[in-house]
Write a protein that holds these residues in place. Sequence first.
Motif, PDB file in Angstrom:
ATOM      1  N   UNK A 148       0.848  -1.188   0.000  1.00  0.00           N
ATOM      2  CA  UNK A 148       0.000   0.000   0.000  1.00  0.00           C
ATOM      3  C   UNK A 148       0.885   1.239   0.000  1.00  0.00           C
ATOM      4  N   UNK A 149       0.691   2.136  -0.992  1.00  0.00           N
ATOM      5  CA  UNK A 149       1.555   3.300  -1.149  1.00  0.00           C
ATOM      6  C   UNK A 149       0.768   4.580  -0.917  1.00  0.00           C
ATOM      7  N   UNK A 150       1.395   5.501  -0.189  1.00  0.00           N
ATOM      8  CA  UNK A 150       0.845   6.843   0.009  1.00  0.00           C
ATOM      9  C   UNK A 150       2.019   7.815  -0.065  1.00  0.00           C
ATOM     10  N   UNK A 151       2.115   8.562  -1.157  1.00  0.00           N
ATOM     11  CA  UNK A 151       3.280   9.420  -1.378  1.00  0.00           C
ATOM     12  C   UNK A 151       2.871  10.857  -1.618  1.00  0.00           C
ATOM     13  N   UNK A 152       3.551  11.777  -0.964  1.00  0.00           N
ATOM     14  CA  UNK A 152       3.334  13.203  -1.184  1.00  0.00           C
ATOM     15  C   UNK A 152       3.906  13.597  -2.540  1.00  0.00           C
ATOM     16  N   UNK A 153       3.279  14.563  -3.186  1.00  0.00           N
ATOM     17  CA  UNK A 153       3.703  14.953  -4.538  1.00  0.00           C
ATOM     18  C   UNK A 153       4.816  15.993  -4.545  1.00  0.00           C
ATOM     19  N   UNK A 203      11.908  15.363   5.020  1.00  0.00           N
ATOM     20  CA  UNK A 203      11.033  14.457   4.287  1.00  0.00           C
ATOM     21  C   UNK A 203      11.178  13.074   4.920  1.00  0.00           C
ATOM     22  N   UNK A 204      10.063  12.403   5.123  1.00  0.00           N
ATOM     23  CA  UNK A 204      10.072  11.106   5.797  1.00  0.00           C
ATOM     24  C   UNK A 204       9.599  10.022   4.835  1.00  0.00           C
ATOM     25  N   UNK A 254       1.460  -7.755   5.697  1.00  0.00           N
ATOM     26  CA  UNK A 254       0.937  -6.573   5.013  1.00  0.00           C
ATOM     27  C   UNK A 254       1.984  -5.469   5.110  1.00  0.00           C
ATOM     28  N   UNK A 255       2.253  -4.835   3.967  1.00  0.00           N
ATOM     29  CA  UNK A 255       3.294  -3.809   3.898  1.00  0.00           C
ATOM     30  C   UNK A 255       2.687  -2.501   3.424  1.00  0.00           C
ATOM     31  N   UNK A 256       3.025  -1.435   4.098  1.00  0.00           N
ATOM     32  CA  UNK A 256       2.594  -0.100   3.676  1.00  0.00           C
ATOM     33  C   UNK A 256       3.817   0.801   3.598  1.00  0.00           C
ATOM     34  N   UNK A 257       3.850   1.645   2.586  1.00  0.00           N
ATOM     35  CA  UNK A 257       4.973   2.563   2.383  1.00  0.00           C
ATOM     36  C   UNK A 257       4.433   3.949   2.106  1.00  0.00           C
ATOM     37  N   UNK A 258       5.093   4.956   2.668  1.00  0.00           N
ATOM     38  CA  UNK A 258       4.594   6.316   2.508  1.00  0.00           C
ATOM     39  C   UNK A 258       5.745   7.302   2.453  1.00  0.00           C
ATOM     40  N   UNK A 259       5.468   8.460   1.860  1.00  0.00           N
ATOM     41  CA  UNK A 259       6.387   9.590   1.830  1.00  0.00           C
ATOM     42  C   UNK A 259       5.616  10.810   2.292  1.00  0.00           C
ATOM     43  N   UNK A 260       6.093  11.456   3.332  1.00  0.00           N
ATOM     44  CA  UNK A 260       5.450  12.667   3.840  1.00  0.00           C
ATOM     45  C   UNK A 260       6.461  13.799   3.888  1.00  0.00           C
ATOM     46  N   UNK A 261       5.957  15.012   3.776  1.00  0.00           N
ATOM     47  CA  UNK A 261       6.815  16.193   3.778  1.00  0.00           C
ATOM     48  C   UNK A 261       6.203  17.257   4.691  1.00  0.00           C
ATOM     49  N   UNK A 262       6.368  17.101   6.028  1.00  0.00           N
ATOM     50  CA  UNK A 262       5.814  18.088   6.962  1.00  0.00           C
ATOM     51  C   UNK A 262       6.462  19.453   6.741  1.00  0.00           C
TER      52      UNK A 262
END
Length: 368
Positions: free
Chosen positions: A238-243, A286-287, A273-281
């Motif tokens: 599952x991917x959730x990435x900031x643009x 950047x995390x 179950x694997x989830x990956x994300x990119x966040x930019x507070x």
Amino acid sequence: MVGRTCERLTDAAAHWWFYVYAVVGFVAAVGYGYFVGWSVGVGLEVFILLSLAATLVYSGVDARGSEISQSGLRHVADLTALTGVSFALLAVAISLIWQLEGHPVVDTEFMVVFAMWLGLAVGAQASLYAVASEEKRTRLADLVKLLTMNQRVLRHNLRNELSVVDGHLQNLEGKVGSDDEDVTVARHHVDELLETSERTRRILDIWESDNCREQDAGAVLVDAVERLRERYPDVDVEIAASEDAVVSAHPALGDAVYEVLANAVEHNDGGVRISASVTNPPGDDVVVEVADTGAGIPKHERYILDQPEETTLSHASGLGLWLVYWTVRESDGTVEFPDDADGTTVRLRLPDATAPPGLWGRLVGRSG
């Protein structure tokens, strides 16, 4: 190590020079009191001299417990004596200048003796630090040579030999079949060695190169997930990435992210179950975060990254974690393992390429 051991056997008392200096200092201090005549003021002066001499006892204990070689300690002892003599000569020169210029000179004897043992006290500690730093620098230079040699061996000799073994193994598979147990075991170990050799080469390449460049962390994560799906078609991530997550990172960032994802697959069962994300507070790093519901990375392997060196009792089972560590470190980032009761989370913090550098940039980002 052999050279150092022999050196200690043949000359294992270099640190005693500091005790000799201390004893001479004690004798000189008491002798000074008798020479100029005892009084309250002279008693205080003697106390000062005894205190300076006592610091040399500490230097002797410090030298005995240090990792400096015996030849280095002899050099420290020589530098200490030279510093003491230099301070004393400086005091004599100042006294002579005052006399030539007609200024009254009070207590010249104390000034010279004080300068002598002040120089010994200062010289002992300064010399210990300087020689220890120089020997450490030399040892690090030797370590770099060793790493370079190992890199050459791994790149050429080991890989070439494994290629020969792999070729003969293919011939053997053609004769007895690829389902033969011995062939299967041999093939597994050859593939493992080849992969270890390749990872070692990549880690050394990362260490030798520090050219960071701007990268879209979201795109890097997506590419790494695609690589993972090519190797493990049944894995769902599952991917959730900031643009707008542009980072300044080492070119090997994609390999590091892939290693984290692959670790979540290889060290868990098929139901993970694997989830990956990119966040930019705003105003922060950047995390890039990868979380799984399995056992994940053992805790003892996480702690290895904070230790000064690997030992036979505590070492990582593979090189993937070190590849991640060196990539993120060369990117001026950090690797974190937040506590997670439901699995393992690996968090990569990387510098935001769009933020102004330094503390001021962070403050501006937070205020915005």
